[in-house]
Design an enzyme around this catalytic site. Structure first.
Site, PDB file in Angstrom:
ATOM      1  N   GLY A   1      -6.003  -4.373  -2.263  1.00 35.78           N
ATOM      2  CA  GLY A   1      -5.112  -4.283  -3.422  1.00 35.78           C
ATOM      3  C   GLY A   1      -4.320  -2.988  -3.397  1.00 35.78           C
ATOM      4  O   GLY A   1      -4.703  -2.007  -2.758  1.00 35.78           O
TER       5      GLY A   1
ATOM      6  N   LYS B   1      -6.473  -0.533   9.560  1.00 30.66           N
ATOM      7  CA  LYS B   1      -7.757  -0.723  10.274  1.00 30.66           C
ATOM      8  C   LYS B   1      -7.572  -1.157  11.712  1.00 30.66           C
ATOM      9  O   LYS B   1      -8.371  -0.827  12.582  1.00 30.66           O
ATOM     10  CB  LYS B   1      -8.643  -1.716   9.521  1.00 30.66           C
ATOM     11  CG  LYS B   1      -8.011  -3.054   9.258  1.00 30.66           C
ATOM     12  CD  LYS B   1      -7.816  -3.279   7.784  1.00 30.66           C
ATOM     13  CE  LYS B   1      -6.848  -4.436   7.558  1.00 30.66           C
ATOM     14  NZ  LYS B   1      -6.743  -4.856   6.207  1.00 30.66           N
TER      15      LYS B   1
ATOM     16  N   GLU C   1      -9.924   6.733   5.269  1.00 32.30           N
ATOM     17  CA  GLU C   1     -10.825   6.208   4.229  1.00 32.30           C
ATOM     18  C   GLU C   1     -10.395   4.824   3.763  1.00 32.30           C
ATOM     19  O   GLU C   1     -11.235   3.963   3.446  1.00 32.30           O
ATOM     20  CB  GLU C   1     -10.841   7.188   3.044  1.00 32.30           C
ATOM     21  CG  GLU C   1     -11.832   6.858   1.958  1.00 32.30           C
ATOM     22  CD  GLU C   1     -13.269   6.873   2.456  1.00 32.30           C
ATOM     23  OE1 GLU C   1     -13.751   7.921   2.868  1.00 32.30           O
ATOM     24  OE2 GLU C   1     -13.926   5.803   2.423  1.00 32.30           O
TER      25      GLU C   1
ATOM     26  N   ILE D   1     -13.431   1.662  -1.921  1.00 26.75           N
ATOM     27  CA  ILE D   1     -14.828   2.108  -1.808  1.00 26.75           C
ATOM     28  C   ILE D   1     -14.913   3.358  -0.942  1.00 26.75           C
ATOM     29  O   ILE D   1     -14.456   3.341   0.205  1.00 26.75           O
ATOM     30  CB  ILE D   1     -15.714   1.022  -1.154  1.00 26.75           C
ATOM     31  CG1 ILE D   1     -15.620  -0.293  -1.895  1.00 26.75           C
ATOM     32  CG2 ILE D   1     -17.147   1.481  -1.067  1.00 26.75           C
ATOM     33  CD1 ILE D   1     -16.376  -1.432  -1.208  1.00 26.75           C
TER      34      ILE D   1
ATOM     35  N   VAL E   1       0.834  -1.212   0.000  1.00 28.34           N
ATOM     36  CA  VAL E   1       0.000   0.000   0.000  1.00 28.34           C
ATOM     37  C   VAL E   1       0.869   1.263   0.000  1.00 28.34           C
ATOM     38  O   VAL E   1       0.602   2.222  -0.742  1.00 28.34           O
ATOM     39  CB  VAL E   1      -0.973  -0.003   1.199  1.00 28.34           C
ATOM     40  CG1 VAL E   1      -1.787   1.280   1.232  1.00 28.34           C
ATOM     41  CG2 VAL E   1      -1.903  -1.220   1.122  1.00 28.34           C
TER      42      VAL E   1
ATOM     43  N   GLY F   1      -2.286 -14.832  -3.891  1.00 28.25           N
ATOM     44  CA  GLY F   1      -1.782 -13.676  -3.137  1.00 28.25           C
ATOM     45  C   GLY F   1      -2.869 -12.900  -2.419  1.00 28.25           C
ATOM     46  O   GLY F   1      -2.615 -11.828  -1.875  1.00 28.25           O
TER      47      GLY F   1
ATOM     48  N   LYS G   1     -13.101  -3.708  10.903  1.00 29.57           N
ATOM     49  CA  LYS G   1     -13.792  -2.768  10.000  1.00 29.57           C
ATOM     50  C   LYS G   1     -15.186  -2.431  10.523  1.00 29.57           C
ATOM     51  O   LYS G   1     -15.615  -1.280  10.428  1.00 29.57           O
ATOM     52  CB  LYS G   1     -13.842  -3.374   8.593  1.00 29.57           C
ATOM     53  CG  LYS G   1     -12.439  -3.450   7.968  1.00 29.57           C
ATOM     54  CD  LYS G   1     -12.413  -4.313   6.731  1.00 29.57           C
ATOM     55  CE  LYS G   1     -11.023  -4.382   6.119  1.00 29.57           C
ATOM     56  NZ  LYS G   1     -10.898  -5.430   5.093  1.00 29.57           N
TER      57      LYS G   1
ATOM     58  N   GLY H   1     -11.176  -0.614   1.161  1.00 31.63           N
ATOM     59  CA  GLY H   1     -10.166  -0.268   0.149  1.00 31.63           C
ATOM     60  C   GLY H   1     -10.582   0.925  -0.690  1.00 31.63           C
ATOM     61  O   GLY H   1     -10.675   2.053  -0.200  1.00 31.63           O
TER      62      GLY H   1
ATOM     63  N   VAL I   1     -11.357   0.872   5.574  1.00 34.95           N
ATOM     64  CA  VAL I   1     -12.542   0.018   5.349  1.00 34.95           C
ATOM     65  C   VAL I   1     -12.878   0.038   3.859  1.00 34.95           C
ATOM     66  O   VAL I   1     -13.038   1.111   3.266  1.00 34.95           O
ATOM     67  CB  VAL I   1     -13.772   0.527   6.131  1.00 34.95           C
ATOM     68  CG1 VAL I   1     -14.985  -0.373   5.863  1.00 34.95           C
ATOM     69  CG2 VAL I   1     -13.485   0.606   7.614  1.00 34.95           C
TER      70      VAL I   1
HETATM   71  N1  HSE Z   1      -7.153  -8.910   4.069  1.00 35.88           N
HETATM   72  C1  HSE Z   1      -8.053  -7.848   3.729  1.00 35.88           C
HETATM   73  C2  HSE Z   1      -9.162  -8.402   2.826  1.00 35.88           C
HETATM   74  C3  HSE Z   1      -7.287  -6.750   3.057  1.00 35.88           C
HETATM   75  O1  HSE Z   1      -9.036  -9.527   2.348  1.00 35.88           O
HETATM   76  O2  HSE Z   1     -10.167  -7.740   2.622  1.00 35.88           O
HETATM   77  C4  HSE Z   1      -8.002  -5.443   2.967  1.00 35.88           C
HETATM   78  O3  HSE Z   1      -8.350  -4.899   4.194  1.00 35.88           O
END
Ligand code: HSE
Length: 408
Positions: free
Chosen positions: A298, A100, A124, A131, A12, A182, A200, A129, A127
């Protein structure tokens, strides 16, 4: 000119730096000023990176540099991220985080410091990603009394369940595939046991109802016990199994946050959210309902949210516009899930239908092809969870599956 420090140069953090330079012109236009990354904090060196000259190993370099006013925290985990973020906020540096765990554990405290120091603590990316959900709830839906928030908050488990639903895979095989692609980490506990979704829903609950909800206060179940048989019964009932993070306001004034697998009926748009996608449905007294959908994880989807926060922090410059929720000093505004009412799918072996009818009275029996004799599956009426458990012990037999139904 705004100078940014990025803490953590992993997926990230790397995406955040790359995105700032990839879309620099657009980003600076939005921010109304030029934006440059001055430091990247990481334990490692990155000699082959085009950003190698920005890498530092000591947080004090960033804390003591007054030119750095914006910080993107992409390290993950509570320690040392908490000390680093707190140190930045105390010096009036705004922080945007994708972390988070940090927000779920320390959000109230960090938001308070940001308010006192006239800077911002934005999250932001923590929670959903990519969105947009935190800012819409804080700003666009601010006129509403929120009645519930529910959704698919974890991409990894949604991918695993999608494989179980569409390809009849068993949990272990679907998990292996998620790891190969992955999506799931080598230690998948946080995802498959629901801990990530719990963090979350803590953030969304705190935001919706103004009091910090801590992860320990949220009843959390993962997906490890879901079987292909449960998935088949869900289909025959008219829906699918999804790991749902949910919080709702109860008639007694308390709230009930919960993370658990649910049967979701096919009329509910959440039931068709598949693969690594996330979706969140917010219900409020003025809006009825609004749904948010997109990639929940991602590199660039998450960086998109981090950089948007950096832009907002750059624009806010010296004004605190972050939301604030309080640490209520107690969690007694959260009800005990076992006293709350739900409908439940139950699968038993070694039981008979007449015993089920006697205990539960009005139930909807479910069928599946090739079910072994003695297997009984049914859906209860709405009743308290503790009453369901009491009736189940009267029925006897072994409980093979027990999954809540998501309210429409
Ligand atoms: N491990 C989390 C998921 C990553 O799969 O949603 C994103 O918070």
């Amino acid at each position: 000119m705004a100078k940014v420090a990025v803490l953590g140069f992993g997926v990230v953090g790397g995406g955040t730096v790359e995105l700032i330079y990839k879309n620099k012109e657009k980003i600076e236009k939005s921010a109304g000023k030029s934006i440059d990354v001055k430091y990247i904090l990481d334990l490692r060196d990155f000699p082959d990176s085009p950003f190698a000259d920005k890498v530092v190993h000591d947080i004090n370099v960033i804390l003591n540099d007054d030119e750095v006013t914006l910080v993107a925290e992409c390290m993950g985990g509570v320690n040392p991220a908490y000390d680093f973020v707190k140190g930045c906020l105390e010096r009036g540096k705004s922080v945007a985080t994708s972390n988070k765990e940090l927000v779920a554990q320390k959000g109230a405290e960090l938001l308070k410091i940001a308010k006192e120091k006239n800077c911002n603590f934005f999250f932001e990316a923590s929670v959903g990603g990519a969105i947009p959900i935190i800012r819409p709830m804080h700003q666009c839906l601010a006129a509403n009394e929120i009645t519930s928030v529910s959704g698919i908050l974890n991409g990894t488990t949604n991918f695993i369940l999608t494989k179980m639903i569409n390809e009849n895979m068993k949990f272990d095989d679907a998990l292996k595939m998620a790891q190969q692609l992955g999506y799931a980490e080598a230690d998948p506990t946080a995802d498959v046991e629901g801990l990530d979704a719990c963090r979350k829903i803590c953030i969304l609950s705190s935001l919706a109802f103004g009091k910090h909800v801590y992860p320990d206060s949220v009843h959390t179940e993962g997906i490890t016990k879901i079987t292909p048989e449960d998935i088949e019964y869900a289909e025959n009932w008219g829906g699918s199994v999804k790991l749902i993070g949910t919080v709702k306001k109860l008639d007694n004034g308390k709230i009930l946050p919960l993370v658990a697998p649910h049967f979701v009926c096919s009329e509910n748009p959440i039931s068709s959210v598949s693969d690594v996608f996330n979706a969140v449905m917010v219900c409020g007294d003025a809006i009825d309902r609004a749904m948010f959908y997109g990639r929940g994880a991602g590199k660039f989807p998450t960086a998109s949210a981090v950089v948007a926060d950096i832009i907002d922090a750059a624009k806010a410059d010296g004004t605190s516009i972050s939301q604030v929720w309080e640490d209520a000093g107690t969690q007694d505004f959260i009800d005990d899930y076992s006293n709350c009412r739900t409908r439940m799918y139950i699968r038993l072996s070694g039981a008979d239908k007449s015993a089920v009818e006697k205990a539960f009275e009005d139930v909807e029996f479910l069928a599946r092809e090739n079910a072994p004799s003695g297997e009984v599956a049914f859906v209860t009426n709405e009743m308290r969870e503790c009453d369901i458990d009491e009736k189940l012990s009267a029925v006897g037999g072994e409980v093979l599956g027990k999954i809540r139904l998501l309210e429409v």
